[in-house]
Design a protein around this motif. Structure first.
Motif, PDB file in Angstrom:
ATOM      1  N   ASP A 139       0.846  -1.183   0.000  1.00 30.82           N
ATOM      2  CA  ASP A 139       0.000   0.000   0.000  1.00 30.82           C
ATOM      3  C   ASP A 139       0.888   1.241   0.000  1.00 30.82           C
ATOM      4  OD1 ASP A 139      -1.684   2.076   0.443  1.00 30.82           O
ATOM      5  OD2 ASP A 139      -2.446   1.377   2.383  1.00 30.82           O
ATOM      6  N   PRO A 140       0.794   2.097  -1.038  1.00 30.97           N
ATOM      7  CA  PRO A 140       1.673   3.261  -1.099  1.00 30.97           C
ATOM      8  C   PRO A 140       1.513   4.188   0.091  1.00 30.97           C
ATOM      9  CG  PRO A 140      -0.075   3.411  -2.753  1.00 30.97           C
ATOM     10  CD  PRO A 140      -0.118   2.022  -2.192  1.00 30.97           C
ATOM     11  N   GLY A 141       0.414   4.074   0.806  1.00 34.00           N
ATOM     12  CA  GLY A 141       0.243   4.912   1.990  1.00 34.00           C
ATOM     13  C   GLY A 141       1.031   4.436   3.182  1.00 34.00           C
ATOM     14  N   ALA A 142       1.637   3.247   3.063  1.00 32.71           N
ATOM     15  CA  ALA A 142       2.356   2.666   4.194  1.00 32.71           C
ATOM     16  C   ALA A 142       3.856   2.874   4.068  1.00 32.71           C
ATOM     17  CB  ALA A 142       2.036   1.180   4.302  1.00 32.71           C
ATOM     18  N   MET A 143       4.280   3.955   3.431  1.00 37.43           N
ATOM     19  CA  MET A 143       5.697   4.209   3.237  1.00 37.43           C
ATOM     20  C   MET A 143       6.400   4.475   4.570  1.00 37.43           C
ATOM     21  SD  MET A 143       6.781   4.138   0.041  1.00 37.43           S
ATOM     22  CE  MET A 143       5.855   2.629  -0.029  1.00 37.43           C
ATOM     23  N   PRO A 144       7.601   3.930   4.749  1.00 38.34           N
ATOM     24  CA  PRO A 144       8.358   4.253   5.963  1.00 38.34           C
ATOM     25  C   PRO A 144       8.835   5.699   5.921  1.00 38.34           C
ATOM     26  CG  PRO A 144       9.720   3.028   4.432  1.00 38.34           C
ATOM     27  CD  PRO A 144       8.336   3.038   3.840  1.00 38.34           C
ATOM     28  N   LYS A 145       9.211   6.232   7.063  1.00 39.28           N
ATOM     29  CA  LYS A 145       9.729   7.603   7.102  1.00 39.28           C
ATOM     30  C   LYS A 145      11.171   7.660   6.624  1.00 39.28           C
ATOM     31  CE  LYS A 145       6.648   9.153  10.798  1.00 39.28           C
ATOM     32  NZ  LYS A 145       6.562   9.728  12.167  1.00 39.28           N
ATOM     33  N   THR A 146      11.894   6.554   6.799  1.00 41.45           N
ATOM     34  CA  THR A 146      13.289   6.465   6.385  1.00 41.45           C
ATOM     35  C   THR A 146      13.521   5.103   5.745  1.00 41.45           C
ATOM     36  OG1 THR A 146      13.958   7.873   8.234  1.00 41.45           O
ATOM     37  CG2 THR A 146      15.690   6.603   7.146  1.00 41.45           C
TER      38      THR A 146
END
Length: 452
Positions: free
Chosen positions: A141-148
């Motif tokens: 899910d592209p909304g679940a991207m990590p911050k780093t």
């Protein structure tokens, strides 16, 4: 590094179905000492490592890794920093032990064909760890991207590209590969916009996304989703250039060349192939052979017989210089079978378009069929269909019918639009000999299998 060496020693021992005691007998060491070396509780000598490598038929993998152990032991330590531990899967690596952050050369520890086979069968450094791959699906899910960006996320992209390539080779690009990979690509390209604090990791991330895009572009091409394929391959080329990785750049341009030629634009295909050969001194012999094959196929489609034959000759010369350990893992497919198949396809076009003698094409296609393993069903089926068509057009139609039946068995297992079109072309060529019972039977089976 010693712990990493121990784990790899254990992997190789298990791959050869040897207990620690049985390996110890071969090395004149106790089984207990073997286990302690595997746990990094005991050290050993370079001579013992060479004996282990030979006993386990590791193709030099253990010797190369041991040199890194020695380098690590000799490196000065900062008392405030912990000792080096084995990198997690893909930490500045592609998950196979290859450092992908070096843009213009392949590392000393590159995998030989023997090592690659063991890696694919065993999991090697665990690049295909099922948990890691499942995690990539969960996080698509592209909304679940990590911050780093972290090393394990880059490693998951490498693992995804490897798995998708396996599916594509086995089943073709028009089946489950396409929907299964779309979310992965969205997630992987999303990582490019996430903060990446380490420059080497960022290069490795671009390389990983490049490889994934190339695999998906090749798969979309096979499914005849040509607009998507062109987009993926452009992304693959751009990311390879951003990573400074000439090897991935060559792979991306090779597929752009093949697709353009297939679509009836051989002049564009020739341009892509020759663009890939820029600074050919930075490419491996197999990569140069691959791109000269792309040139040959484009030139053959253009009816430029002598230029195409010269390109096949250049490809042969380059392939003859190939040695184990020179290539990145994704070039494992380009073995003797693939080389003969690709050159055979170019010579096939010359035989049918320019009336060039079919003998060399027949010989190369037969070699490809005989040497392709079950991991490359589609490649074997494509070469088999071409050989059946060429034999039907220029040789014994009964023999061609037998070859065609075998090829059709494999095409029936695939979801490949390219393979289907080649089979339909075979049916058309069969029309000239349709009165023969064997040929009529083949035509009917093609009709019932793939349609008119």
């Amino acid at each position: 590094m010693a712990a990493w060496f121990g784990k790899e020693l254990r992997n190789w021992r298990r791959a050869r179905n040897l207990s620690s005691n049985k390996l110890g007998v071969k090395l004149q060491l106790s089984g207990a000492k073997i286990l302690k070396i595997e746990k990094a509780e005991r050290t050993c000598t370079a001579e013992q490592v060479a004996a282990m490598d030979q006993a386990l038929d590791a193709g030099g993998a253990l010797c190369r890794l041991w040199r890194r152990v020695e380098e690590d032991s000799a490196a000065p330590r900062d008392a405030d920093k912990p000792a080096t531990v084995p990198p997690r899967m893909g930490s500045e690596m592609d998950g196979t032990g290859m450092d992908m952050t070096k843009p213009h050369s392949l590392p000393e520890g590159n995998l030989s064909p023997v090592e690659r086979r063991a890696f694919l069968g065993l999991g090697g450094v665990a690049a295909l760890n099922p948990d890691a791959f499942a995690d990539l699906f969960r996080r698509s899910d592209p909304g679940a991207m990590p911050k780093t960006v972290h090393p394990h996320e880059v490693a998951q992209v490498w693992a995804a590209s490897h798995q998708i390539a396996q599916w594509d080779n086995l089943y073709g690009g028009a089946g489950m590969v396409r929907p299964a990979s779309a979310g992965l690509f969205t997630w992987a390209t999303g990582l490019l916009g996430v903060d990446c604090p380490d420059e080497q990791m960022k290069q490795n991330l671009f390389a990983a996304v490049s490889r994934l895009a190339i695999v998906m572009g090749a798969s979309a091409f096979d499914a005849y989703e040509h607009h998507d394929a062109q987009g993926y391959l452009r992304v693959g080329t751009a990311c390879a250039e951003q990573a400074g990785n000439w090897h991935l750049r060559a792979a991306a341009l090779n597929w752009q060349a093949r697709q353009a030629t297939w679509l009836g634009a051989p002049d564009d295909g020739l341009t892509h192939a020759e663009n890939g050969l820029l600074r050919a001194d930075r490419l491996t012999p197999r990569e140069r052979a691959m791109l000269h094959n792309a040139r040959a196929r484009a030139l053959a489609k253009m009816g430029r017989t002598q230029a195409a034959l010269a390109a096949v000759g250049r490809s042969d010369e380059a392939f003859a210089q190939a040695r184990p350990g020179q290539d990145a893992p994704w070039m494992a497919y380009y073995d003797e079978a693939q080389h003969h198949g690709d050159t055979g396809h170019a010579l096939y076009d010359l035989a049918l378009i320019s009336d060039h003698t079919p003998c060399k094409a027949v010989e190369r296609l037969r070699t490809a069929i005989n040497k392709h393993t079950d991991a490359y069903v589609r490649s074997r089926a494509l070469s088999g269909t071409k050989l059946a068509s060429l034999t039907m057009a220029t040789g014994d139609p009964r023999e061609a019918a037998v070859i065609g039946m075998r090829a059709l068995d494999e095409v029936g297992r695939l979801n490949s639009r390219r393979a289907l079109d080649d089979i339909k072309e075979l049916r058309r060529i069969c029309g000239r000999r349709a009165r023969l019972p064997e040929v009529a039977e083949l035509r009917e089976r093609i009709r019932t299998t793939v349609g008119p």
